[in-house]
Design an enzyme around this catalytic site. Structure first.
Site, PDB file in Angstrom:
ATOM      1  NE  ARG A 139      -4.263  -1.462   0.077  1.00 56.10           N
ATOM      2  CZ  ARG A 139      -4.419  -2.528  -0.690  1.00 56.10           C
ATOM      3  NH1 ARG A 139      -3.425  -2.887  -1.519  1.00 56.10           N
ATOM      4  NH2 ARG A 139      -5.536  -3.231  -0.653  1.00 56.10           N
ATOM      5  CD  GLU A 185      -3.071   3.041  -5.686  1.00 61.33           C
ATOM      6  OE1 GLU A 185      -4.006   2.301  -6.061  1.00 61.33           O
ATOM      7  OE2 GLU A 185      -2.087   2.602  -5.081  1.00 61.33           O
ATOM      8  CG  HIS A 218      -2.980  -1.033  -7.035  1.00 58.01           C
ATOM      9  ND1 HIS A 218      -3.278  -0.330  -5.898  1.00 58.01           N
ATOM     10  CD2 HIS A 218      -2.976  -2.346  -6.674  1.00 58.01           C
ATOM     11  CE1 HIS A 218      -3.450  -1.176  -4.889  1.00 58.01           C
ATOM     12  NE2 HIS A 218      -3.266  -2.406  -5.341  1.00 58.01           N
TER      13      HIS A 218
END
Length: 364
Positions: free
Chosen positions: A260, A289, A308
Protein backbone atom coordinates in the site's frame (compact mmCIF):
# COMPACT_ATOMS: atom_id res chain seq x y z
CA UNK A 1 -20.40 -2.43 21.69
CA UNK A 2 -22.13 -5.36 20.01
CA UNK A 3 -24.30 -4.35 17.08
CA UNK A 4 -27.62 -6.21 16.91
CA UNK A 5 -28.89 -6.64 13.38
CA UNK A 6 -32.53 -6.36 12.45
CA UNK A 7 -34.44 -9.50 11.44
CA UNK A 8 -35.99 -7.86 8.39
CA UNK A 9 -36.51 -10.68 5.93
CA UNK A 10 -34.13 -12.97 7.81
CA UNK A 11 -35.51 -16.30 9.10
CA UNK A 12 -35.09 -16.92 12.80
CA UNK A 13 -33.47 -20.20 13.86
CA UNK A 14 -36.89 -21.83 14.28
CA UNK A 15 -37.92 -20.74 10.79
CA UNK A 16 -34.76 -21.79 8.96
CA UNK A 17 -33.07 -24.88 7.66
CA UNK A 18 -29.34 -25.07 6.80
CA UNK A 19 -29.98 -24.07 3.18
CA UNK A 20 -31.61 -20.77 4.10
CA UNK A 21 -35.12 -21.88 3.08
CA UNK A 22 -37.99 -20.56 5.16
CA UNK A 23 -40.38 -22.98 6.87
CA UNK A 24 -43.97 -21.74 6.99
CA UNK A 25 -46.55 -22.39 9.72
CA UNK A 26 -47.90 -25.35 7.77
CA UNK A 27 -44.48 -26.98 7.77
CA UNK A 28 -44.02 -26.45 4.03
CA UNK A 29 -40.63 -25.20 2.91
CA UNK A 30 -40.79 -22.33 0.49
CA UNK A 31 -37.81 -20.72 -1.24
CA UNK A 32 -36.51 -17.63 0.42
CA UNK A 33 -33.00 -17.23 -0.99
CA UNK A 34 -30.67 -14.90 0.88
CA UNK A 35 -29.93 -11.57 -0.76
CA UNK A 36 -26.44 -10.94 -2.10
CA UNK A 37 -25.58 -7.31 -2.88
CA UNK A 38 -22.69 -6.88 -5.32
CA UNK A 39 -20.98 -3.48 -5.37
CA UNK A 40 -19.42 -2.76 -8.78
CA UNK A 41 -17.41 0.24 -9.89
CA UNK A 42 -19.73 0.63 -12.88
CA UNK A 43 -22.46 -1.26 -14.70
CA UNK A 44 -20.06 -2.73 -17.26
CA UNK A 45 -17.80 -4.57 -14.79
CA UNK A 46 -19.71 -7.36 -13.09
CA UNK A 47 -18.31 -10.61 -11.68
CA UNK A 48 -19.04 -13.63 -13.89
CA UNK A 49 -20.98 -16.72 -12.86
CA UNK A 50 -23.06 -15.37 -9.98
CA UNK A 51 -26.29 -16.24 -11.74
CA UNK A 52 -25.59 -19.91 -11.08
CA UNK A 53 -25.69 -19.45 -7.29
CA UNK A 54 -28.87 -20.03 -5.21
CA UNK A 55 -29.15 -16.44 -4.00
CA UNK A 56 -30.97 -13.28 -5.00
CA UNK A 57 -28.29 -11.11 -6.59
CA UNK A 58 -28.54 -7.32 -6.56
CA UNK A 59 -25.88 -5.59 -8.65
CA UNK A 60 -25.30 -1.96 -7.77
CA UNK A 61 -22.84 0.90 -7.83
CA UNK A 62 -21.98 3.20 -4.94
CA UNK A 63 -24.82 5.48 -6.04
CA UNK A 64 -27.51 2.86 -5.32
CA UNK A 65 -25.80 0.77 -2.64
CA UNK A 66 -28.21 2.05 0.01
CA UNK A 67 -31.17 0.47 -1.75
CA UNK A 68 -29.30 -2.74 -2.66
CA UNK A 69 -28.02 -3.41 0.85
CA UNK A 70 -31.46 -3.20 2.48
CA UNK A 71 -32.26 -6.75 3.57
CA UNK A 72 -29.01 -8.16 2.15
CA UNK A 73 -27.17 -10.75 4.20
CA UNK A 74 -24.02 -10.86 2.07
CA UNK A 75 -22.09 -8.03 0.37
CA UNK A 76 -19.54 -8.71 -2.34
CA UNK A 77 -17.15 -5.80 -2.88
CA UNK A 78 -16.26 -6.28 -6.51
CA UNK A 79 -15.28 -2.62 -6.39
CA UNK A 80 -12.64 -3.54 -3.83
CA UNK A 81 -11.33 -0.05 -3.11
CA UNK A 82 -14.73 1.49 -2.47
CA UNK A 83 -15.35 3.21 0.85
CA UNK A 84 -19.11 3.40 0.27
CA UNK A 85 -19.97 0.80 2.92
CA UNK A 86 -19.37 3.17 5.81
CA UNK A 87 -21.73 5.72 4.24
CA UNK A 88 -24.61 3.21 4.09
CA UNK A 89 -23.86 1.32 7.30
CA UNK A 90 -27.10 2.45 8.94
CA UNK A 91 -28.99 0.53 6.22
CA UNK A 92 -26.95 -2.68 6.60
CA UNK A 93 -28.99 -4.06 9.47
CA UNK A 94 -29.26 -7.60 8.08
CA UNK A 95 -25.70 -7.88 6.84
CA UNK A 96 -23.75 -10.93 8.06
CA UNK A 97 -20.76 -11.21 5.76
CA UNK A 98 -18.67 -8.94 3.51
CA UNK A 99 -16.23 -10.37 0.99
CA UNK A 100 -13.54 -8.08 -0.48
CA UNK A 101 -12.00 -9.10 -3.80
CA UNK A 102 -8.57 -7.86 -2.73
CA UNK A 103 -5.91 -9.01 -0.31
CA UNK A 104 -5.87 -5.70 1.58
CA UNK A 105 -8.93 -4.58 3.52
CA UNK A 106 -7.68 -1.23 4.81
CA UNK A 107 -10.11 0.80 2.67
CA UNK A 108 -13.08 -1.18 4.01
CA UNK A 109 -12.50 -1.33 7.75
CA UNK A 110 -14.00 1.32 10.02
CA UNK A 111 -14.83 1.34 13.73
CA UNK A 112 -18.48 0.34 13.46
CA UNK A 113 -17.64 -2.61 11.22
CA UNK A 114 -14.79 -3.71 13.47
CA UNK A 115 -17.10 -3.66 16.50
CA UNK A 116 -19.89 -5.56 14.74
CA UNK A 117 -20.37 -9.29 14.28
CA UNK A 118 -20.25 -8.96 10.50
CA UNK A 119 -17.66 -11.36 9.10
CA UNK A 120 -15.11 -10.02 6.61
CA UNK A 121 -13.25 -12.26 4.17
CA UNK A 122 -10.74 -11.38 1.47
CA UNK A 123 -9.12 -12.72 -1.70
CA UNK A 124 -6.10 -14.21 0.00
CA UNK A 125 -4.30 -16.64 -2.29
CA UNK A 126 -5.42 -15.24 -5.64
CA UNK A 127 -2.59 -12.76 -6.05
CA UNK A 128 0.31 -14.52 -4.32
CA UNK A 129 2.12 -15.99 -7.32
CA UNK A 130 1.39 -13.13 -9.77
CA UNK A 131 2.72 -10.56 -7.30
CA UNK A 132 5.78 -12.70 -6.59
CA UNK A 133 6.48 -12.82 -10.33
CA UNK A 134 6.07 -9.04 -10.55
CA UNK A 135 8.61 -8.57 -7.75
CA UNK A 136 11.09 -10.93 -9.40
CA UNK A 137 10.62 -9.01 -12.64
CA UNK A 138 11.23 -5.72 -10.84
CA UNK A 139 14.39 -7.09 -9.25
CA UNK A 140 15.67 -8.33 -12.61
CA UNK A 141 14.77 -5.08 -14.37
CA UNK A 142 16.70 -3.09 -11.77
CA UNK A 143 19.73 -5.39 -11.92
CA UNK A 144 19.75 -5.36 -15.73
CA UNK A 145 19.24 -1.58 -15.85
CA UNK A 146 16.17 -1.85 -18.04
CA UNK A 147 15.26 1.81 -17.49
CA UNK A 148 18.45 2.88 -19.27
CA UNK A 149 17.89 0.34 -22.05
CA UNK A 150 14.40 1.71 -22.71
CA UNK A 151 15.67 5.29 -22.72
CA UNK A 152 18.53 4.45 -25.12
CA UNK A 153 16.14 2.61 -27.43
CA UNK A 154 13.82 5.61 -27.41
CA UNK A 155 16.76 7.82 -28.41
CA UNK A 156 18.04 5.25 -30.96
CA UNK A 157 21.41 5.10 -29.26
CA UNK A 158 23.64 1.98 -29.22
CA UNK A 159 25.63 1.97 -25.98
CA UNK A 160 27.14 -1.23 -24.66
CA UNK A 161 27.44 -1.55 -20.88
CA UNK A 162 27.65 -4.14 -18.13
CA UNK A 163 24.80 -4.95 -15.77
CA UNK A 164 24.52 -6.96 -12.57
CA UNK A 165 23.36 -10.46 -11.70
CA UNK A 166 20.94 -11.28 -8.90
CA UNK A 167 22.41 -14.58 -7.66
CA UNK A 168 23.66 -14.08 -4.13
CA UNK A 169 22.07 -10.65 -3.73
CA UNK A 170 19.92 -9.96 -0.69
CA UNK A 171 16.22 -9.19 -0.36
CA UNK A 172 14.43 -8.14 2.81
CA UNK A 173 10.69 -8.79 2.48
CA UNK A 174 8.54 -6.76 4.85
CA UNK A 175 5.38 -8.76 5.50
CA UNK A 176 5.43 -12.46 6.29
CA UNK A 177 1.92 -13.34 5.12
CA UNK A 178 0.98 -15.41 2.09
CA UNK A 179 2.12 -12.86 -0.49
CA UNK A 180 5.40 -12.19 1.31
CA UNK A 181 6.09 -15.91 1.51
CA UNK A 182 5.38 -16.43 -2.19
CA UNK A 183 7.83 -13.62 -2.95
CA UNK A 184 10.46 -15.12 -0.66
CA UNK A 185 10.18 -18.56 -2.23
CA UNK A 186 10.50 -17.24 -5.77
CA UNK A 187 13.45 -14.98 -4.98
CA UNK A 188 15.21 -17.85 -3.24
CA UNK A 189 14.59 -20.04 -6.29
CA UNK A 190 16.34 -17.36 -8.36
CA UNK A 191 19.42 -17.67 -6.15
CA UNK A 192 18.88 -14.71 -3.85
CA UNK A 193 19.33 -14.56 -0.09
CA UNK A 194 16.09 -13.64 1.65
CA UNK A 195 15.06 -12.44 5.08
CA UNK A 196 11.67 -11.39 6.37
CA UNK A 197 10.49 -8.50 8.52
CA UNK A 198 7.36 -8.90 10.61
CA UNK A 199 5.73 -7.90 13.86
CA UNK A 200 7.84 -10.37 15.82
CA UNK A 201 11.43 -11.47 15.18
CA UNK A 202 11.99 -15.19 14.63
CA UNK A 203 14.64 -17.65 13.50
CA UNK A 204 14.57 -20.74 11.29
CA UNK A 205 11.49 -19.70 9.34
CA UNK A 206 10.96 -22.12 6.41
CA UNK A 207 10.59 -19.33 3.84
CA UNK A 208 12.60 -16.46 5.28
CA UNK A 209 15.24 -18.06 7.43
CA UNK A 210 15.56 -15.10 9.80
CA UNK A 211 12.68 -12.73 10.48
CA UNK A 212 13.55 -9.35 11.97
CA UNK A 213 11.16 -7.01 13.76
CA UNK A 214 9.75 -4.46 11.32
CA UNK A 215 9.56 -1.91 14.14
CA UNK A 216 13.39 -1.79 13.99
CA UNK A 217 13.56 -1.70 10.20
CA UNK A 218 16.18 1.05 10.03
CA UNK A 219 18.60 -1.20 11.91
CA UNK A 220 18.25 -4.01 9.36
CA UNK A 221 17.81 -2.49 5.89
CA UNK A 222 21.54 -1.96 5.45
CA UNK A 223 21.79 -5.72 4.92
CA UNK A 224 19.67 -5.86 1.76
CA UNK A 225 20.06 -4.97 -1.89
CA UNK A 226 16.29 -5.05 -2.45
CA UNK A 227 13.72 -3.93 0.12
CA UNK A 228 10.32 -5.42 -0.79
CA UNK A 229 7.15 -4.17 0.91
CA UNK A 230 4.37 -6.77 1.11
CA UNK A 231 2.76 -5.92 4.46
CA UNK A 232 -0.86 -4.90 5.08
CA UNK A 233 -1.56 -1.25 5.83
CA UNK A 234 -2.12 -0.96 9.58
CA UNK A 235 -1.36 1.62 12.23
CA UNK A 236 2.04 0.01 12.74
CA UNK A 237 3.01 -0.06 9.05
CA UNK A 238 1.72 3.36 7.99
CA UNK A 239 4.79 5.51 7.28
CA UNK A 240 7.10 2.60 8.09
CA UNK A 241 9.58 3.44 5.34
CA UNK A 242 10.48 6.97 6.31
CA UNK A 243 13.55 9.17 5.91
CA UNK A 244 15.44 7.23 8.59
CA UNK A 245 14.88 3.87 6.89
CA UNK A 246 15.78 5.27 3.47
CA UNK A 247 18.95 6.83 4.87
CA UNK A 248 19.96 3.47 6.35
CA UNK A 249 19.66 1.64 3.01
CA UNK A 250 22.63 0.94 0.77
CA UNK A 251 23.26 3.74 -1.76
CA UNK A 252 22.57 1.31 -4.62
CA UNK A 253 19.63 -0.47 -2.94
CA UNK A 254 16.28 -0.90 -4.66
CA UNK A 255 12.86 -0.40 -3.05
CA UNK A 256 9.83 -2.35 -4.33
CA UNK A 257 6.35 -1.53 -3.01
CA UNK A 258 3.46 -3.83 -3.96
CA UNK A 259 1.64 -3.38 -0.64
CA UNK A 260 0.00 0.00 0.00
CA UNK A 261 1.25 3.47 -0.83
CA UNK A 262 1.06 4.97 2.68
CA UNK A 263 3.59 2.44 4.01
CA UNK A 264 6.19 4.68 2.34
CA UNK A 265 6.57 8.37 3.15
CA UNK A 266 6.44 9.57 -0.45
CA UNK A 267 8.11 12.92 0.18
CA UNK A 268 11.07 11.16 1.84
CA UNK A 269 11.34 8.70 -1.04
CA UNK A 270 11.26 11.52 -3.57
CA UNK A 271 14.12 13.25 -1.75
CA UNK A 272 16.13 10.01 -1.58
CA UNK A 273 15.73 9.39 -5.31
CA UNK A 274 16.59 12.97 -6.27
CA UNK A 275 19.67 12.95 -4.06
CA UNK A 276 20.83 9.52 -5.21
CA UNK A 277 20.63 8.20 -1.65
CA UNK A 278 19.24 4.88 -2.97
CA UNK A 279 19.71 3.15 -6.30
CA UNK A 280 16.09 3.19 -7.42
CA UNK A 281 12.52 2.14 -6.72
CA UNK A 282 9.64 0.26 -8.31
CA UNK A 283 6.23 1.40 -7.12
CA UNK A 284 2.91 -0.25 -7.90
CA UNK A 285 0.95 1.56 -5.16
CA UNK A 286 0.67 5.18 -4.06
CA UNK A 287 -0.89 7.48 -1.48
CA UNK A 288 -3.32 8.74 -4.12
CA UNK A 289 -4.55 6.46 -6.90
CA UNK A 290 -4.65 7.07 -9.78
CA UNK A 291 -1.39 8.98 -9.37
CA UNK A 292 -2.18 12.59 -10.41
CA UNK A 293 -0.54 13.65 -13.72
CA UNK A 294 1.26 16.52 -12.01
CA UNK A 295 2.68 14.40 -9.17
CA UNK A 296 6.47 14.84 -8.85
CA UNK A 297 7.03 11.07 -8.64
CA UNK A 298 6.42 10.81 -12.40
CA UNK A 299 9.69 12.65 -13.01
CA UNK A 300 11.73 11.13 -10.19
CA UNK A 301 15.03 9.58 -11.31
CA UNK A 302 15.50 5.80 -11.26
CA UNK A 303 11.82 5.16 -10.54
CA UNK A 304 9.51 2.70 -12.29
CA UNK A 305 5.77 3.32 -11.89
CA UNK A 306 2.98 0.82 -12.57
CA UNK A 307 -0.75 1.46 -11.96
CA UNK A 308 -1.56 -0.98 -9.12
CA UNK A 309 -1.43 -3.98 -11.44
CA UNK A 310 1.15 -6.28 -9.86
CA UNK A 311 -1.35 -9.07 -9.20
CA UNK A 312 -3.62 -8.61 -12.19
CA UNK A 313 -2.72 -11.39 -14.62
CA UNK A 314 -5.04 -12.55 -17.40
CA UNK A 315 -8.10 -14.29 -15.96
CA UNK A 316 -7.83 -12.76 -12.49
CA UNK A 317 -11.47 -11.62 -12.45
CA UNK A 318 -12.67 -15.15 -13.18
CA UNK A 319 -10.47 -16.47 -10.38
CA UNK A 320 -11.84 -13.90 -7.93
CA UNK A 321 -15.44 -14.74 -8.82
CA UNK A 322 -14.78 -18.47 -8.52
CA UNK A 323 -13.15 -18.02 -5.11
CA UNK A 324 -16.15 -16.07 -3.83
CA UNK A 325 -18.59 -18.61 -5.27
CA UNK A 326 -16.84 -21.43 -3.42
CA UNK A 327 -16.97 -19.49 -0.17
CA UNK A 328 -20.64 -18.64 -0.71
CA UNK A 329 -21.45 -22.33 -1.09
CA UNK A 330 -19.72 -22.95 2.24
CA UNK A 331 -21.79 -20.21 3.84
CA UNK A 332 -25.02 -21.63 2.43
CA UNK A 333 -24.09 -25.10 3.71
CA UNK A 334 -23.22 -23.84 7.19
CA UNK A 335 -19.53 -24.67 6.73
CA UNK A 336 -16.57 -22.52 7.90
CA UNK A 337 -15.66 -19.64 5.63
CA UNK A 338 -12.15 -19.34 4.28
CA UNK A 339 -9.94 -16.24 4.46
CA UNK A 340 -11.65 -14.70 7.49
CA UNK A 341 -10.04 -11.36 8.34
CA UNK A 342 -9.20 -10.50 11.92
CA UNK A 343 -10.82 -7.06 11.87
CA UNK A 344 -8.71 -5.80 14.76
CA UNK A 345 -5.45 -6.78 13.04
CA UNK A 346 -6.61 -5.93 9.52
CA UNK A 347 -5.53 -9.16 7.82
CA UNK A 348 -6.09 -12.92 7.75
CA UNK A 349 -4.11 -14.72 10.46
CA UNK A 350 -2.55 -18.00 9.44
CA UNK A 351 -5.11 -20.82 9.34
CA UNK A 352 -8.06 -18.54 10.05
CA UNK A 353 -11.61 -19.72 9.52
CA UNK A 354 -15.00 -19.17 11.04
CA UNK A 355 -18.24 -21.14 11.16
CA UNK A 356 -20.64 -19.77 8.59
CA UNK A 357 -23.91 -18.22 9.74
CA UNK A 358 -26.40 -18.78 6.95
CA UNK A 359 -27.95 -21.85 8.52
CA UNK A 360 -28.33 -20.28 11.94
CA UNK A 361 -30.30 -17.21 10.91
CA UNK A 362 -29.03 -15.55 14.08
CA UNK A 363 -29.44 -11.80 14.50
CA UNK A 364 -25.98 -10.23 14.31
Amino acid sequence: MRRVLSLRGVPTPRESDPTGLRVGSSGQVRPDPPVLAVLCADESDRPPGLGELPVEVRFCTAADLTEAIEGARVLLLWDYFSTAVRQVWAHAGTLEWIHVTAAGVDTLLFDELRDSDVVVTNARGVFDRPIAEYVLGAVLAHAKDSRTSFALQHDRRWRHRETRGIAGTRALVVGTGAIGRAIARLLRAAGMQVRGAGRVAAADDPDFGDVVASANLAADVGWCDHLVLAAPLTDSTRGLVDAAVLAAMKPDAHLVNIARGPIVVESALLDALRQGAIGGATLDVFDTEPLPPDHPLWDAPHLTITPHMSGDVAGWRDTLAEQFGQNLRRWLAGEPLENVVDKKLGYVPSGAGRPATSGSGDAR
